[in-house]
Write an enzyme that holds these catalytic residues in place. Structure first.
Site, PDB file in Angstrom:
ATOM      1  N   GLY A  40       0.856  -1.189   0.000  1.00  0.00           N
ATOM      2  CA  GLY A  40       0.000   0.000   0.000  1.00  0.00           C
ATOM      3  C   GLY A  40       0.888   1.233   0.000  1.00  0.00           C
ATOM      4  O   GLY A  40       0.505   2.298   0.484  1.00  0.00           O
ATOM      5  N   ALA A  42       1.881   3.298  -2.236  1.00  0.00           N
ATOM      6  CA  ALA A  42       1.606   4.502  -3.032  1.00  0.00           C
ATOM      7  C   ALA A  42       0.518   5.367  -2.396  1.00  0.00           C
ATOM      8  O   ALA A  42       0.159   6.412  -2.945  1.00  0.00           O
ATOM      9  CB  ALA A  42       1.194   4.095  -4.451  1.00  0.00           C
ATOM     10  N   ASP A  66       2.217  -1.786  -4.352  1.00  0.00           N
ATOM     11  CA  ASP A  66       0.833  -1.297  -4.372  1.00  0.00           C
ATOM     12  C   ASP A  66       0.202  -1.849  -5.641  1.00  0.00           C
ATOM     13  O   ASP A  66       0.904  -2.433  -6.485  1.00  0.00           O
ATOM     14  CB  ASP A  66       0.785   0.249  -4.363  1.00  0.00           C
ATOM     15  N   ASN A 126     -11.715  -3.498   3.468  1.00  0.00           N
ATOM     16  CA  ASN A 126     -10.342  -3.747   3.951  1.00  0.00           C
ATOM     17  C   ASN A 126     -10.108  -5.166   4.446  1.00  0.00           C
ATOM     18  O   ASN A 126      -8.978  -5.670   4.371  1.00  0.00           O
ATOM     19  CB  ASN A 126      -9.994  -2.740   5.046  1.00  0.00           C
ATOM     20  N   ASP A 182      -1.903   6.081  18.581  1.00  0.00           N
ATOM     21  CA  ASP A 182      -2.637   6.415  19.811  1.00  0.00           C
ATOM     22  C   ASP A 182      -1.663   6.879  20.895  1.00  0.00           C
ATOM     23  O   ASP A 182      -1.955   7.811  21.648  1.00  0.00           O
ATOM     24  CB  ASP A 182      -3.430   5.193  20.294  1.00  0.00           C
ATOM     25  N   HIS A 209      -7.913  -0.286  18.814  1.00  0.00           N
ATOM     26  CA  HIS A 209      -7.701   0.932  18.031  1.00  0.00           C
ATOM     27  C   HIS A 209      -8.997   1.399  17.365  1.00  0.00           C
ATOM     28  O   HIS A 209      -9.121   1.388  16.148  1.00  0.00           O
ATOM     29  CB  HIS A 209      -6.587   0.716  16.987  1.00  0.00           C
ATOM     30  N   MET A 260       0.455   9.209  10.995  1.00  0.00           N
ATOM     31  CA  MET A 260       0.439   7.741  10.964  1.00  0.00           C
ATOM     32  C   MET A 260       1.731   7.195  10.372  1.00  0.00           C
ATOM     33  O   MET A 260       2.263   6.183  10.837  1.00  0.00           O
ATOM     34  CB  MET A 260      -0.766   7.233  10.167  1.00  0.00           C
TER      35      MET A 260
HETATM   36  N1  LIG Z   1      -3.573   1.871  12.502  1.00  0.00           N
HETATM   37  C1  LIG Z   1      -3.730   3.182  12.500  1.00  0.00           C
HETATM   38  O1  LIG Z   1      -3.435   3.837  13.515  1.00  0.00           O
HETATM   39  C2  LIG Z   1      -4.206   3.891  11.287  1.00  0.00           C
HETATM   40  C3  LIG Z   1      -4.727   3.203  10.237  1.00  0.00           C
HETATM   41  N2  LIG Z   1      -5.142   3.853   9.100  1.00  0.00           N
HETATM   42  C4  LIG Z   1      -5.686   3.022   8.012  1.00  0.00           C
HETATM   43  O2  LIG Z   1      -4.694   2.816   7.013  1.00  0.00           O
HETATM   44  C5  LIG Z   1      -5.319   2.506   5.770  1.00  0.00           C
HETATM   45  C6  LIG Z   1      -4.697   3.300   4.624  1.00  0.00           C
HETATM   46  O3  LIG Z   1      -4.943   4.669   4.773  1.00  0.00           O
HETATM   47  P1  LIG Z   1      -4.425   5.735   3.682  1.00  0.00           P
HETATM   48  O4  LIG Z   1      -3.016   5.461   3.332  1.00  0.00           O
HETATM   49  O5  LIG Z   1      -4.817   7.076   4.151  1.00  0.00           O
HETATM   50  O6  LIG Z   1      -5.341   5.331   2.427  1.00  0.00           O
HETATM   51  P2  LIG Z   1      -5.064   5.617   0.869  1.00  0.00           P
HETATM   52  O7  LIG Z   1      -6.325   5.324   0.136  1.00  0.00           O
HETATM   53  O8  LIG Z   1      -4.447   6.948   0.690  1.00  0.00           O
HETATM   54  O9  LIG Z   1      -3.961   4.529   0.496  1.00  0.00           O
HETATM   55  C7  LIG Z   1      -4.241   3.167   0.537  1.00  0.00           C
HETATM   56  C8  LIG Z   1      -3.391   2.489  -0.512  1.00  0.00           C
HETATM   57  O10 LIG Z   1      -3.681   1.096  -0.450  1.00  0.00           O
HETATM   58  C9  LIG Z   1      -3.614   0.620  -1.770  1.00  0.00           C
HETATM   59  N3  LIG Z   1      -4.279  -0.668  -1.893  1.00  0.00           N
HETATM   60  C10 LIG Z   1      -5.602  -0.957  -1.978  1.00  0.00           C
HETATM   61  N4  LIG Z   1      -5.780  -2.274  -2.158  1.00  0.00           N
HETATM   62  C11 LIG Z   1      -4.545  -2.826  -2.168  1.00  0.00           C
HETATM   63  C12 LIG Z   1      -4.064  -4.144  -2.333  1.00  0.00           C
HETATM   64  N5  LIG Z   1      -4.893  -5.172  -2.493  1.00  0.00           N
HETATM   65  N6  LIG Z   1      -2.730  -4.348  -2.309  1.00  0.00           N
HETATM   66  C13 LIG Z   1      -1.885  -3.308  -2.135  1.00  0.00           C
HETATM   67  N7  LIG Z   1      -2.272  -2.039  -1.980  1.00  0.00           N
HETATM   68  C14 LIG Z   1      -3.593  -1.804  -2.009  1.00  0.00           C
HETATM   69  C15 LIG Z   1      -4.277   1.717  -2.612  1.00  0.00           C
HETATM   70  O11 LIG Z   1      -3.927   1.573  -3.974  1.00  0.00           O
HETATM   71  C16 LIG Z   1      -3.691   2.944  -1.954  1.00  0.00           C
HETATM   72  O12 LIG Z   1      -2.498   3.361  -2.587  1.00  0.00           O
HETATM   73  C17 LIG Z   1      -6.810   2.780   5.985  1.00  0.00           C
HETATM   74  O13 LIG Z   1      -7.477   1.567   6.222  1.00  0.00           O
HETATM   75  C18 LIG Z   1      -6.832   3.637   7.245  1.00  0.00           C
HETATM   76  O14 LIG Z   1      -8.042   3.548   7.943  1.00  0.00           O
HETATM   77  C19 LIG Z   1      -5.018   5.203   8.981  1.00  0.00           C
HETATM   78  C20 LIG Z   1      -4.486   5.943  10.005  1.00  0.00           C
HETATM   79  C21 LIG Z   1      -4.098   5.377  11.261  1.00  0.00           C
HETATM   80  O1  LIG Z   2      -9.358   7.468  12.274  1.00  0.00           O
HETATM   81  C1  LIG Z   2      -9.081   6.823  11.244  1.00  0.00           C
HETATM   82  O2  LIG Z   2      -9.927   6.388  10.457  1.00  0.00           O
HETATM   83  C2  LIG Z   2      -7.646   6.508  10.994  1.00  0.00           C
HETATM   84  C3  LIG Z   2      -7.044   6.036  12.233  1.00  0.00           C
HETATM   85  O3  LIG Z   2      -7.110   4.866  12.592  1.00  0.00           O
HETATM   86  C4  LIG Z   2      -6.450   7.036  13.125  1.00  0.00           C
HETATM   87  O4  LIG Z   2      -6.188   8.172  12.708  1.00  0.00           O
HETATM   88  O5  LIG Z   2      -6.242   6.705  14.294  1.00  0.00           O
END
Ligand SMILES: NC(=O)C1=CN([C@@H]2O[C@H](COP(=O)(O)OP(=O)(O)OC[C@H]3O[C@@H](n4cnc5c(N)ncnc54)[C@H](O)[C@@H]3O)[C@@H](O)[C@H]2O)C=CC1
Ligand SMILES: O=C([O-])CC(=O)C(=O)O
Length: 345
Positions: A40, A42, A66, A126, A182, A209, A260
């Protein structure tokens, strides 16, 4: 920025800008060869995370995967004069190559929230993404430490565990839900309220989370400060709603990406340090656990050469935290069960 990254930058030669490691050749004599794969790469998190992992001197090979867009990200990041070799992989047919030989796999693949959504609303898309990526991890790098960022973490980590169990590769010491953001938030908000130096602050965050499952233990915060109960409650609420605060501020353009990426880089660096035998590396993470009666739970974890070396207990809790702990259990339990059920359907 992590201590090792800072140390790395400090070793740069002012006259040439070339790094100590680069001048000595591709790999340092003493630092083990370590491959990190980002799935992921990109995306909104993936790109800055790729940058931060490129700055980490513990990484010798960085694989950016990606479904598309990674050749560009990899070309861009690869020009930075640090130790690691960077390769981009796009499309499922290249996933095996991206993963082969990886020591640490970081998974920020998947859709982010929009205002009004919960993390659980991301489950339908997801869950399948994490399931298929973890099947590939089991096949191509079954011994890697896996850092799951994709939401809902409370369900995607149990999904990953079931996929690995089915493949016969599950090792509970190697699977982590990344909850570092967090902790990063709790430290920042606490330091602001207590008016102490943020660099001296540590706050464990336990549970899960999502919303109320995020339980910061401000009673254990260092540096200690005499905050009123109402202030602790407000800090707790702000930490629990930290993700939503960013989702709303971004107004439809996604969720936390930069903070993040920072948090993900801190956690991956801790995993690498543990693998390399650095002692006393402790971070909070959502892991298989016997700390409560739930099968997965976030708490402090000591990292070592095999991943989780020890899941640490909760320590003394205030009455408010005890209540929070009981209150989070039903939601966390049902999110865990939802993930397990999906993986076995
Ligand atoms: N654990 C945490 O604390 C946090 C988790 N997140 C989560 O992280 C995830 C990604 O967030 P963002 O980067 O902002 O989203 P985004 O949409 O900007 O990027 C996600 C990337 O995943 C790629 N992707 C989709 N399906 C895929 C696959 N099968 N194989 C490889 N890549 C694939 C997309 O092409 C895209 O480039 C979300 O589920 C979000 O909720 C976000 C912030 C904090
Ligand atoms: O809130 C969201 O969807 C992304 C996330 O997990 C965070 O920022 O902690």
């Amino acid at each position: 920025m992590t201590t090792s990254m800072l140390a790395y930058l400090a070793r740069r030669t002012p006259s040439t800008g070339a790094s100590y490691l680069t001048r000595r050749g591709f790999a340092s004599d003493s630092t083990p060869v370590r491959k990190v794969a980002i799935l992921g790469a990109a995306g909104g998190i993936g790109q800055p995370l790729s940058l931060l992992m490129k700055l980490n001197p513990l990484v010798s090979s960085l694989a950016l995967y990606d479904i598309s867009g990674t050749p560009g990200v990899a070309a861009d990041v690869s020009h930075i004069n640090t130790r690691s070799e960077v390769l981009g992989f796009a499309g499922e047919e290249q996933l095996g190559k991206a993963l082969k030989g990886a020591d640490v796999v970081i998974i920020p693949a998947g859709v982010p929230r929009k205002p009004g959504m919960t993390r659980d609303d991301l489950f339908n898309i997801n869950a399948g993404i994490v399931k298929s990526l973890c099947a590939a991890v089991a096949k191509y790098c079954p011994h890697a430490l896996v850092n799951v960022i994709s939401n809902p973490v409370n369900s995607t980590v149990p999904i990953a565990s079931e996929v690995f169990k089915k493949a016969g590769t599950y090792d509970e010491k190697r699977l982590f839900g990344v909850t570092t953001l967090d902790v990063v938030r709790a430290k920042t908000f606490y330091a602001g309220k207590a008016k102490v130096n943020v660099a001296d602050v540590n706050v464990p965050v336990v549970g899960g989370h999502a919303g109320v499952t995020i339980l910061p233990l401000f009673s254990q915060a260092t540096s200690s400060a005499n905050l009123a109960n109402e202030e602790i409650e407000a800090l707790t609420k702000r930490t629990q709603d930290g993700g939503t605060e960013v989702v709303e501020a971004k107004a439809g353009k996604g969720s936390a990406t930069l903070s993040m990426a920072y948090a993900g880089a801190i956690f991956a660096d801790a995993c690498l340090k543990g693998l390399n035998g650095v002692p006393d590396v402790v971070e909070c993470s959502f892991v298989q656990s016997t700390v409560t009666d739930l099968p997965f739970f976030a708490s402090k974890v000591r990292l070592g050469k095999n991943g989780v070396e020890e899941v640490l207990g909760l320590g003394a809790l205030s009455d408010y935290e005890k209540q929070g702990l009981e209150a989070l259990k039903p939601e966390l339990k049902s999110s865990i069960e939802k993930g397990i059920k999906f993986a076995n359907a």
